[in-house]
Design a protein around this motif. Structure first.
Motif, mmCIF file in Angstrom:
data_model
loop_
_atom_site.group_PDB
_atom_site.id
_atom_site.type_symbol
_atom_site.label_atom_id
_atom_site.label_comp_id
_atom_site.label_asym_id
_atom_site.label_seq_id
_atom_site.Cartn_x
_atom_site.Cartn_y
_atom_site.Cartn_z
ATOM 1 N N PHE A 125 0.820 -1.209 0.000
ATOM 2 C CA PHE A 125 0.000 0.000 0.000
ATOM 3 C C PHE A 125 0.855 1.260 0.000
ATOM 4 O O PHE A 125 1.970 1.263 0.532
ATOM 5 C CB PHE A 125 -0.887 0.044 1.250
ATOM 6 C CG PHE A 125 -1.948 -1.011 1.264
ATOM 7 C CD1 PHE A 125 -3.070 -0.883 0.467
ATOM 8 C CD2 PHE A 125 -1.834 -2.137 2.071
ATOM 9 C CE1 PHE A 125 -4.059 -1.845 0.470
ATOM 10 C CE2 PHE A 125 -2.811 -3.105 2.084
ATOM 11 C CZ PHE A 125 -3.927 -2.959 1.276
ATOM 12 N N VAL A 126 0.302 2.326 -0.557
ATOM 13 C CA VAL A 126 0.886 3.661 -0.373
ATOM 14 C C VAL A 126 -0.217 4.572 0.149
ATOM 15 O O VAL A 126 -1.407 4.288 -0.043
ATOM 16 C CB VAL A 126 1.471 4.246 -1.690
ATOM 17 C CG1 VAL A 126 2.699 3.501 -2.132
ATOM 18 C CG2 VAL A 126 0.425 4.273 -2.791
ATOM 19 N N GLU A 127 0.179 5.665 0.813
ATOM 20 C CA GLU A 127 -0.806 6.533 1.439
ATOM 21 C C GLU A 127 -1.478 7.442 0.402
ATOM 22 O O GLU A 127 -0.825 7.930 -0.515
ATOM 23 C CB GLU A 127 -0.128 7.375 2.516
ATOM 24 C CG GLU A 127 -1.115 7.902 3.490
ATOM 25 C CD GLU A 127 -0.461 8.364 4.785
ATOM 26 O OE1 GLU A 127 0.584 7.794 5.172
ATOM 27 O OE2 GLU A 127 -0.995 9.308 5.372
ATOM 28 N N ASN A 128 -2.754 7.662 0.594
ATOM 29 C CA ASN A 128 -3.507 8.583 -0.270
ATOM 30 C C ASN A 128 -3.317 10.014 0.207
ATOM 31 O O ASN A 128 -2.992 10.239 1.374
ATOM 32 C CB ASN A 128 -5.004 8.233 -0.201
ATOM 33 C CG ASN A 128 -5.427 7.296 -1.306
ATOM 34 O OD1 ASN A 128 -4.869 7.343 -2.401
ATOM 35 N ND2 ASN A 128 -6.395 6.453 -1.021
ATOM 36 N N PRO A 129 -3.579 11.007 -0.643
ATOM 37 C CA PRO A 129 -3.559 12.381 -0.150
ATOM 38 C C PRO A 129 -4.662 12.572 0.885
ATOM 39 O O PRO A 129 -5.740 11.978 0.755
ATOM 40 C CB PRO A 129 -3.841 13.219 -1.397
ATOM 41 C CG PRO A 129 -4.483 12.288 -2.368
ATOM 42 C CD PRO A 129 -3.939 10.923 -2.059
ATOM 43 N N ASP A 130 -4.397 13.357 1.904
ATOM 44 C CA ASP A 130 -5.416 13.662 2.915
ATOM 45 C C ASP A 130 -6.099 14.958 2.480
ATOM 46 O O ASP A 130 -5.506 16.038 2.548
ATOM 47 C CB ASP A 130 -4.770 13.798 4.294
ATOM 48 C CG ASP A 130 -5.821 13.906 5.386
ATOM 49 O OD1 ASP A 130 -6.800 14.665 5.197
ATOM 50 O OD2 ASP A 130 -5.661 13.240 6.423
ATOM 51 N N ILE A 131 -7.333 14.837 2.029
ATOM 52 C CA ILE A 131 -8.039 15.991 1.453
ATOM 53 C C ILE A 131 -8.287 17.054 2.515
ATOM 54 O O ILE A 131 -8.014 18.240 2.304
ATOM 55 C CB ILE A 131 -9.374 15.535 0.812
ATOM 56 C CG1 ILE A 131 -9.069 14.502 -0.278
ATOM 57 C CG2 ILE A 131 -10.160 16.707 0.251
ATOM 58 C CD1 ILE A 131 -10.228 13.635 -0.676
ATOM 59 N N LEU A 132 -8.772 16.616 3.671
ATOM 60 C CA LEU A 132 -9.077 17.561 4.752
ATOM 61 C C LEU A 132 -7.825 18.329 5.168
ATOM 62 O O LEU A 132 -7.847 19.559 5.296
ATOM 63 C CB LEU A 132 -9.670 16.790 5.937
ATOM 64 C CG LEU A 132 -10.002 17.587 7.187
ATOM 65 C CD1 LEU A 132 -11.068 18.651 6.895
ATOM 66 C CD2 LEU A 132 -10.485 16.663 8.303
ATOM 67 N N ALA A 133 -6.706 17.609 5.383
ATOM 68 C CA ALA A 133 -5.464 18.267 5.815
ATOM 69 C C ALA A 133 -4.926 19.183 4.717
ATOM 70 O O ALA A 133 -4.484 20.299 4.984
ATOM 71 C CB ALA A 133 -4.430 17.206 6.189
ATOM 72 N N THR A 134 -5.012 18.723 3.469
ATOM 73 C CA THR A 134 -4.501 19.526 2.355
ATOM 74 C C THR A 134 -5.243 20.858 2.287
ATOM 75 O O THR A 134 -4.628 21.924 2.175
ATOM 76 C CB THR A 134 -4.679 18.765 1.008
ATOM 77 O OG1 THR A 134 -4.101 17.479 1.154
ATOM 78 C CG2 THR A 134 -4.044 19.492 -0.149
#
Ligand code: CTP
Length: 397
Positions: free
Chosen positions: A299-308
């Motif tokens: 797995f790789v991490e997805n972008p965090d929309i809320l944090a972004t």
């Protein structure tokens, strides 16, 4: 809020008709003029006398009431309003509307009107979920008919589920929102909702149990207060509400791109259950059981929309709200999450099996702000949404 606005209110034949009396009172309380129309079946549940006493005007009941020279014709009656509201909208009334029938006063007015129509469906859960009703609803939504509710909850018939008429205050807010008179008129809010699907190969994906119900309810409640809602949704089980701009996505990366495209906004509500990880390699062909060993997924991490969005600097929307799905130490974890992500508010909910929030009609949330934690009692997701929307309206001023 509704001073001088004219509402033609059609009251169908359902037990929820008694709540329509309260709706008339609330609409008049905001300054609206309500012209009531009672169907034959409606008369079995509320009397013409009680309706006209509360509306302060006569009730129209029969197509032939209108043939008198001194009376308004049905065409005129249907067009003299700013908005037509049908509450309760029974399965039968919805079917008549979808089929274009005009065999009584209510259906004729609905056919003759050139104004927008808002329905508040109310019926037994099985009737609501019946394929015929769902088909009619899709037709009506395609025709641009607006809708408030139904809510999920305990019903007069003793069953439980979606089908209960929206509360009168929610219908009143929906009316105000449609007429551009809500406190969020002129504001744009982006709402993310539903799960994401993260592909493993062309036929398999990683998902989660989110139904999208809470996000859809929030979008509807914001719309009802007059906001322009941009609704960015993953593959949810609950349909997107009418009257919002919908962008459908599958993955977290698509969701971030869609949110970016929907900005700028006055507020962002991240209600989506975004997949935290995706498969490092999205296999171009279906993975096969070649040597009898299960594949090792990396797995790789997805972008965090809320944090972004929260950490955007100058282009950050003034109010950014997230959820915290927790299964233990809900308040502590959610408080830490608010700091870590940099958002303004977090609505923390217990998604452990005992909480029943995921996929269920109810939710118990704690609102975490810079001032601390506020525990809300267990309530319908539509009520959580209404409270949140009201709080957003208050904060944006
Ligand atoms: N969220 C997001 N993008 C992600 C993950 C989460 O926008 N890639 C948002 C959700 O919409 C929600 C909030 O972040 O508003 C918190 O989601 P949650 O799943 O509770 O938190 P995680 O960041 O996944 O943290 P953890 O798994 O450690 O609890």
């Amino acid at each position: 809020m509704l001073a001088g606005r004219r509402i033609l209110l059609i009251i169908g034949g359902g037990i929820a008709a008694y709540k329509t009396l309260e709706l008339i009172r609330l609409l008049r309380g905001q300054g609206a003029c309500v012209t009531p129309v009672l169907t034959r079946a409606g008369e079995e549940f509320v009397t013409p006398l009680s309706v006209s006493a509360i509306a302060g005007v006569r009730v129209y009941r029969d197509l032939f009431d209108l043939t008198d020279e001194a009376e308004m014709g049905h065409i005129e009656l249907s067009r003299a309003a700013d908005l037509v509201v049908v509450a309760p909208a029974t399965a039968d009334l919805m079917a008549k509307m979808a089929g274009g029938h005009a065999d009584d006063l209510a259906s004729t007015l609905l056919m003759a009107t050139d104004k927008r129509v808002l329905i508040a469906p109310a019926m037994n859960v099985r009737m609501w979920e019946h394929p015929a009703t769902m088909r009619n609803l899709a037709l009506l939504e395609g025709d641009g008919i607006l809708r408030a509710g139904p809510d999920a909850g305990e019903m007069a018939c003793g069953e439980y589920g979606p089908g209960r008429m929206a509360e009168p205050a929610a219908i009143r807010d929906a009316v105000a929102g449609v007429l551009g008179a809500g406190p969020l008129a002129g504001r744009r809010v982006v709402v993310t909702s539903g799960p994401t699907h993260e592909p493993i190969d062309p036929v398999r994906y990683i998902a989660n149990r989110s139904s999208g119900a809470q996000g859809a309810a929030i979008a509807a409640a914001l719309r009802d207060l007059g906001a322009e809602v941009r609704f960015v949704t993953g593959p949810a089980r609950v349909p997107a509400p009418a009257g919002v701009t919908v962008t459908r996505v599958e993955t977290a990366r698509e969701m971030l791109a869609a949110v970016d495209a929907a900005l700028p906004a006055d507020a962002v509500v991240c209600a989506a259950a975004v997949g935290d990880w995706r498969a490092a390699r999205d296999a171009p062909q279906k993975m096969k059981k070649t040597d009898g060993r299960p594949p090792a997924l990396e797995f790789v991490e997805n972008p965090d929309i809320l944090a972004t969005i929260s950490q955007r600097g100058e282009t950050r929307p003034p109010l950014v709200i997230g959820f915290a799905a927790e299964t233990e130490q809900v308040e502590a974890h959610a408080t830490a999450k608010r700091m870590r992500k940099g958002c303004d508010w977090i609505l923390a909910n217990d998604v452990s099996a005992k909480g029943g929030a995921m996929g269920g009609p109810q939710n118990r949330v704690t609102l975490i702000t810079a001032e601390g934690a506020e525990h809300w009692p267990q309530m319908a997701k539509s009520e959580v949404a209404r409270r949140l929307a009201a709080r957003i309206a208050e904060t944006l001023g």
